[in-house]
Design a protein around this motif. Structure first.
Motif, PDB file in Angstrom:
ATOM      1  N   SER A 172      19.487  56.671 115.865  1.00 52.14           N
ATOM      2  CA  SER A 172      19.607  56.975 114.438  1.00 52.14           C
ATOM      3  C   SER A 172      18.322  57.688 114.135  1.00 52.14           C
ATOM      4  N   ARG A 173      17.559  57.776 114.849  1.00 52.13           N
ATOM      5  CA  ARG A 173      16.046  58.347 114.916  1.00 52.13           C
ATOM      6  C   ARG A 173      15.303  58.137 113.615  1.00 52.13           C
ATOM      7  N   PRO A 174      15.391  56.848 113.135  1.00 48.54           N
ATOM      8  CA  PRO A 174      14.832  56.683 111.826  1.00 48.54           C
ATOM      9  C   PRO A 174      13.284  57.005 111.634  1.00 48.54           C
ATOM     10  N   PHE A 175      12.543  56.957 112.764  1.00 52.34           N
ATOM     11  CA  PHE A 175      10.970  57.041 112.653  1.00 52.34           C
ATOM     12  C   PHE A 175      10.691  58.619 112.456  1.00 52.34           C
ATOM     13  N   SER A 176      11.449  59.290 113.404  1.00 49.43           N
ATOM     14  CA  SER A 176      11.075  60.917 113.171  1.00 49.43           C
ATOM     15  C   SER A 176      11.562  61.310 111.859  1.00 49.43           C
ATOM     16  N   ARG A 177      12.929  60.974 111.280  1.00 46.88           N
ATOM     17  CA  ARG A 177      13.371  61.309 109.911  1.00 46.88           C
ATOM     18  C   ARG A 177      12.570  60.945 108.906  1.00 46.88           C
ATOM     19  N   THR A 178      12.128  59.580 108.902  1.00 45.41           N
ATOM     20  CA  THR A 178      11.132  59.002 107.779  1.00 45.41           C
ATOM     21  C   THR A 178       9.846  59.977 107.862  1.00 45.41           C
TER      22      THR A 178
END
Length: 220
Positions: free
Chosen positions: A194-200
């Protein structure tokens, strides 16, 4: 039972006068060990005031193993030494997403950068996940999220209870990432990848904010 003197601006939420006394009365009759210890229950709110919140990570309820939870969602006390479970999967996704390897299990440095690490339920009986799901803690979550609706923020909603609690969060004004919970039972259903860290961090930059250092805190 609870010391509310360190809540700052959060203390004005109606929950603390209208709902918490009933929860305290119920907990006072609880025969099981309650986790985390009472002085830590509001740690997430005590550590980060409303105007300083840039990211909300919403989970379910605290770890139900003694000495593991310290009331920052998904964070594990540094001297725990046991299985990481959900946090281990969060670290796997962080490594896949940003090629960052984190070893520090306490996430207080995330909180210090503006990440509110909140569970929808703030207490749990030892060994009984969701054992306090019907005490009324969800009304606090609802009021916290309503208080935070005054400006755009990033919301990382991990698991069904988090999705439900944040259903009113406006996804046109905020970054709203809903995925499966990082638990070993569900992480493969959509949390991984889900790549939450880069997207955030990309979203924070678009709002004129600095990115979050998701890895181990820099040495002083």
């Amino acid at each position: 039972m609870f010391d509310l003197s360190r809540l700052g601006a959060w203390r004005s939420l109606p929950f603390f006068d209208e709902t918490l006394p009933r929860i305290e009365a119920t907990l006072a009759e609880e025969t099981r060990v309650i986790l985390p210890p009472a002085p830590l229950v509001f740690n997430a709110l005590e550590r980060l005031q409303p105007d300083d919140v840039r990211v909300v990570i919403l989970g379910q309820d605290p770890y139900h193993t003694p000495a593991k939870a310290h009331a920052l969602a998904f964070s594990i006390t540094a001297d725990f030494g046991g299985r990481l479970d959900s946090l281990g999967n969060i670290f796997k996704e962080l490594r896949s997403d940003l090629d960052v390897t984190r070893t520090r299990t306490q996430l207080d440095d995330w909180a210090d950068q503006g990440v509110l690490l909140l569970n929808t339920i703030l207490t749990v009986p030892q060994g009984t996940p969701k054992g306090h799901a019907k005490l009324g803690w969800e009304s606090l979550t609802e009021q916290v999220l309503k208080r935070l609706a005054d400006q755009p923020r990033a919301y990382l909603l991990w698991g069904g209870p988090a999705h439900k609690a944040a259903s009113a969060v406006d996804n046109t004004k905020n970054l709203k990432l809903e995925t499966a919970h990082p638990s070993p039972l569900s992480a493969h259903r959509g949390f991984f990848g889900s790549r939450p860290f880069s997207r955030t961090n990309v979203w924070l930059h678009s709002q004129g904010h600095r990115s979050i250092n998701w890895g181990d805190p820099e040495a002083p």
